[in-house]
Structures are given as structure tokens and as C-alpha cells.
Design a protein around this motif. Structure first.
Motif, PDB file in Angstrom:
ATOM      1  N   ALA A 246      47.433  65.416  -6.374  1.00 26.74           N
ATOM      2  CA  ALA A 246      47.821  66.648  -5.693  1.00 26.74           C
ATOM      3  C   ALA A 246      46.802  67.021  -4.623  1.00 26.74           C
ATOM      4  N   ALA A 247      45.523  66.824  -4.917  1.00 26.44           N
ATOM      5  CA  ALA A 247      44.478  67.152  -3.942  1.00 26.44           C
ATOM      6  C   ALA A 247      44.567  66.242  -2.723  1.00 26.44           C
ATOM      7  N   ALA A 248      44.783  64.958  -2.951  1.00 29.30           N
ATOM      8  CA  ALA A 248      44.883  64.018  -1.830  1.00 29.30           C
ATOM      9  C   ALA A 248      46.098  64.318  -0.970  1.00 29.30           C
ATOM     10  N   ALA A 249      47.243  64.558  -1.607  1.00 30.79           N
ATOM     11  CA  ALA A 249      48.461  64.863  -0.846  1.00 30.79           C
ATOM     12  C   ALA A 249      48.372  66.227  -0.192  1.00 30.79           C
ATOM     13  N   GLY A 250      47.788  67.201  -0.902  1.00 27.16           N
ATOM     14  CA  GLY A 250      47.693  68.558  -0.379  1.00 27.16           C
ATOM     15  C   GLY A 250      46.812  68.681   0.838  1.00 27.16           C
ATOM     16  N   ALA A 251      45.875  67.753   1.002  1.00 26.07           N
ATOM     17  CA  ALA A 251      45.008  67.778   2.187  1.00 26.07           C
ATOM     18  C   ALA A 251      45.786  67.499   3.460  1.00 26.07           C
ATOM     19  N   LEU A 252      47.019  67.045   3.330  1.00 24.93           N
ATOM     20  CA  LEU A 252      47.839  66.703   4.492  1.00 24.93           C
ATOM     21  C   LEU A 252      48.809  67.809   4.881  1.00 24.93           C
ATOM     22  N   GLY A 253      48.807  68.912   4.142  1.00 16.00           N
ATOM     23  CA  GLY A 253      49.681  70.021   4.490  1.00 16.00           C
ATOM     24  C   GLY A 253      50.314  70.638   3.265  1.00 16.00           C
ATOM     25  N   ALA A 254      51.023  71.731   3.492  1.00 15.61           N
ATOM     26  CA  ALA A 254      51.583  72.498   2.383  1.00 15.61           C
ATOM     27  C   ALA A 254      52.572  71.687   1.556  1.00 15.61           C
ATOM     28  N   ARG A 255      53.283  70.780   2.178  1.00 12.32           N
ATOM     29  CA  ARG A 255      54.241  69.943   1.459  1.00 12.32           C
ATOM     30  C   ARG A 255      53.648  68.616   1.033  1.00 12.32           C
ATOM     31  N   GLY A 256      52.373  68.426   1.243  1.00 10.05           N
ATOM     32  CA  GLY A 256      51.747  67.162   0.933  1.00 10.05           C
ATOM     33  C   GLY A 256      52.099  66.113   1.965  1.00 10.05           C
ATOM     34  N   GLY A 257      51.772  64.888   1.663  1.00  4.06           N
ATOM     35  CA  GLY A 257      52.065  63.790   2.567  1.00  4.06           C
ATOM     36  C   GLY A 257      51.724  62.469   1.919  1.00  4.06           C
ATOM     37  N   PRO A 258      52.064  61.366   2.582  1.00  7.30           N
ATOM     38  CA  PRO A 258      51.855  60.047   1.981  1.00  7.30           C
ATOM     39  C   PRO A 258      50.380  59.786   1.669  1.00  7.30           C
ATOM     40  N   ILE A 259      50.152  59.254   0.493  1.00  9.60           N
ATOM     41  CA  ILE A 259      48.801  58.930   0.050  1.00  9.60           C
ATOM     42  C   ILE A 259      48.779  57.515  -0.512  1.00  9.60           C
ATOM     43  N   THR A 260      47.595  56.935  -0.550  1.00 11.30           N
ATOM     44  CA  THR A 260      47.400  55.634  -1.174  1.00 11.30           C
ATOM     45  C   THR A 260      46.629  55.816  -2.479  1.00 11.30           C
ATOM     46  N   ALA A 261      46.670  54.780  -3.298  1.00 12.46           N
ATOM     47  CA  ALA A 261      45.961  54.846  -4.575  1.00 12.46           C
ATOM     48  C   ALA A 261      44.460  55.049  -4.366  1.00 12.46           C
ATOM     49  N   MET A 262      43.888  54.417  -3.349  1.00 11.00           N
ATOM     50  CA  MET A 262      42.458  54.587  -3.105  1.00 11.00           C
ATOM     51  C   MET A 262      42.132  56.032  -2.729  1.00 11.00           C
ATOM     52  N   GLU A 263      43.038  56.694  -2.047  1.00  9.55           N
ATOM     53  CA  GLU A 263      42.816  58.106  -1.710  1.00  9.55           C
ATOM     54  C   GLU A 263      42.878  58.990  -2.951  1.00  9.55           C
ATOM     55  N   VAL A 264      43.698  58.616  -3.909  1.00 15.32           N
ATOM     56  CA  VAL A 264      43.717  59.347  -5.184  1.00 15.32           C
ATOM     57  C   VAL A 264      42.368  59.203  -5.878  1.00 15.32           C
ATOM     58  N   ALA A 265      41.859  57.976  -5.934  1.00 14.41           N
ATOM     59  CA  ALA A 265      40.549  57.764  -6.553  1.00 14.41           C
ATOM     60  C   ALA A 265      39.466  58.558  -5.831  1.00 14.41           C
ATOM     61  N   ALA A 266      39.535  58.599  -4.506  1.00 13.38           N
ATOM     62  CA  ALA A 266      38.514  59.309  -3.733  1.00 13.38           C
ATOM     63  C   ALA A 266      38.528  60.807  -3.988  1.00 13.38           C
ATOM     64  N   ALA A 267      39.669  61.335  -4.417  1.00 14.00           N
ATOM     65  CA  ALA A 267      39.786  62.773  -4.667  1.00 14.00           C
ATOM     66  C   ALA A 267      39.288  63.177  -6.051  1.00 14.00           C
ATOM     67  N   VAL A 268      39.066  62.217  -6.938  1.00 10.45           N
ATOM     68  CA  VAL A 268      38.690  62.547  -8.312  1.00 10.45           C
ATOM     69  C   VAL A 268      37.379  63.342  -8.400  1.00 10.45           C
TER      70      VAL A 268
END
Length: 279
Positions: A246-268
Motif C-alpha cells: 500500500a505504501a509503495a502504490a500510495g506514493a504514486l497517487g490517491a488511487r495508487g499505481g503500478p508497483i514492482t515486487a522490489m518496490e514493495v520490499a523497499a517500502a518495508v
């Protein structure tokens, strides 16, 4: 009515801040036997996620290609056997192509005392050994495992209540903790403890996020003050994974946006820090 939701307050009781007396071993060492020549990226993602969750050391044991990629991405990773507090096995592997040597190594891990997170290509070994285990199937993998062990499939169209009942049954039948992945993740233990982790963002439905989840859960187990009860530890890992997505997608706007698995790990790390700061 289904099981209660696992919450930030629950997670805060599981995670712990490092102290001045800690060293890399007391903060937890997680070992990964993941990845393959065909799917080397799973090893990189799981190792990255484990480091980002906050353990003291990550060991990686695997084939040559994934090992080189892991060390290129995370040179602090130890690519040698040694002591661990938890294992992650199976991510990015295929049981149909498992060598006899790797089969023996996995069975040795499952026969030891350290807890094991069993993912993907190692799920056929979930009934094997005496180690405490968290298995991390998605719906189709769960059905295959149930059929393998003499239980009827839950069905891919099962609602969350039926999925929960099936997870509880599998956990009791196999004597393992089940982390059943899905839009609603369900964690059930052999003693009947069960919790749900709701969907944080549908943008998490992308390749590699399951490998990230396995690394997070392994790190949580390895770093836990008490790893005897795997249900809350698995639920904590699933919650961190959902919130990182949610944090990785939310950084792209109110509706979220496309993310990769590595971006999920980076948000942990931000999610972990936020939970601990709220205590």
C-alpha cells in the motif's frame, strides 16, 4: 462471521527495537534456500525483503546464478552455511526439477529444530519432518497440497469463510501454520488460532510479491523474541507485506499505481519504522 483482523497494534507487540546490547546474531539470522537457474530473481527478492525487514544477518544458499545475483544486489549477504534462527525454502523453485541433492538438503532443513517458511516449489514437502513450519500457498497451491495429503480441495471460487475453514483444517491435519495468500490473507495454526489480513492494495497482484512475502515472514520469525507461536509471526509478516504494498502504490497517487515486487520490499523499512514509532 470470520476471524478477527490482525492490526498494527498486534504487529507492534511482535516487532522489537534493537538495543545497545544486540549484535547481528541476537537480532536474528535467517537462511534462504530459494531461487533456481530458471527463476533466479526469486532469490534476490526474498533476500532483499529479509534485509529490509530488519534482521541481523541473511544467509543465502543456492545455485550459482542466483548466488551471483544476490551478492551483486546485497553484498552483505553471507553465501555460506552457518547458524540460523529460521529458514525460507522453495521460492522460485519447481519440485519437478529438484535434484536429489537439493531434495536431501531441504529434508535436512525440515528435520531440524529451526522454524521453516515453506513456499512455492517446496510445498510438496510441507508434511515432511519435525521442524515448526509456516506454509505460504496461494489458493491453487493450497488445493494441490490438500489433495496430496488426502483432503478435498477448497475450490478456487471459495469465499473467505470457506477459505478460512479450509486453512484451519489443513493446519490441524498437517500440524503446520498455514498462511493462505489472497485478497484476504488467512493465517491459521494447528491449535485453531486464526486471523485475517485484509487487502491493502490490489496493486500487490504482481509477479514476485510472494517471494517478498516469504522473505519478510522468514525475517520476522528469525528476529522474534519468542518463535514458539508461529501464527502471530506469520500474521505480522503478512501485515507488513500488505502495508508495504500500500505504501509503495500510495506514493504514486490517491488511487495508487503500478508497483514492482522490489518496490514493495523497499517500502518495508518505512512500514516497520512507522509501526514502532506508534507505540
Amino acid at each position: 462471521m470470520g476471524a478477527a483482523e490482525w492490526t498494527a497494534d498486534d504487529v507492534r507487540r511482535i516487532l522489537r527495537l534493537p538495543t545497545r546490547s544486540d549484535d547481528k546474531y541476537s537480532r536474528g539470522v535467517v537462511g534462504l534456500r530459494t531461487g533456481s537457474q530458471a527463476y533466479p530473481g526469486a532469490a534476490v527478492l526474498g533476500v532483499e525483503a529479509a534485509w529490509r525487514t530488519g534482521v541481523g544477518m541473511v544467509r543465502y544458499l543456492g545455485p550459482e546464478v542466483p548466488t551471483s545475483l544476490v551478492l551483486a544486489r546485497r553484498p552483505e549477504t553471507v553465501a555460506a552455511a552457518g547458524r540460523v534462527q529460521a529458514w525460507v525454502i522453495g521460492s522460485g523453485t519447481d519440485a519437478a526439477h529438484r535434484t536429489p541433492e537439493e531434495d536431501t538438503a531441504l529434508r535436512r532443513v525440515l528435520a531440524a529444530a529451526e522454524p521453516v517458511v515453506v513456499d512455492a516449489g517446496a510445498l510438496d514437502l510441507a508434511p515432511v519432518g519435525s521442524a515448526p513450519r509456516i506454509i505460504t500457498p496461494h489458493g491453487r497451491e493450497h488445493d494441490r497440497l490438500r489433495v496430496q495429503t488426502g483432503l478435498p480441495p477448497a475450490g478456487v471460487d471459495a469465499d473467505d469463510d470457506a477459505r478460512e475453514a479450509a486453512a484451519v483444517e489443513t493446519a490441524a491435519h498437517l500440524g503446520v501454520t498455514v498462511l493462505l495468500k489472497g485478497a484476504t490473507t488467512i493465517v491459521a495454526t494447528p491449535r485453531g488460532w486464526v486471523r485475517r489480513i485484509g487487502v491493502a492494495t490490489p496493486w500487490l497482484a504482481t509477479a514476485g510479491t510472494g517471494d517478498v512475502l516469504a522473505g519478510i515472514v522468514g525475517a520476522v520469525v528469525a528476529g522474534a523474541a519468542d518463535a514458539d507461536d508461529l501464527g502471530p509471526l506469520g500474521a505480522t509478516g503478512a501485515w507488513l507485506h500488505a502495508e508495504a504494498g500500500a505504501a509503495a502504490a500510495g506514493a504514486l497517487g490517491a488511487r495508487g499505481g503500478p508497483i514492482t515486487a522490489m518496490e514493495v520490499a523497499a517500502a518495508v523499512p518505512r512500514v516497520v519504522a512507522g509501526v514502532l514509532a506508534g507505540g
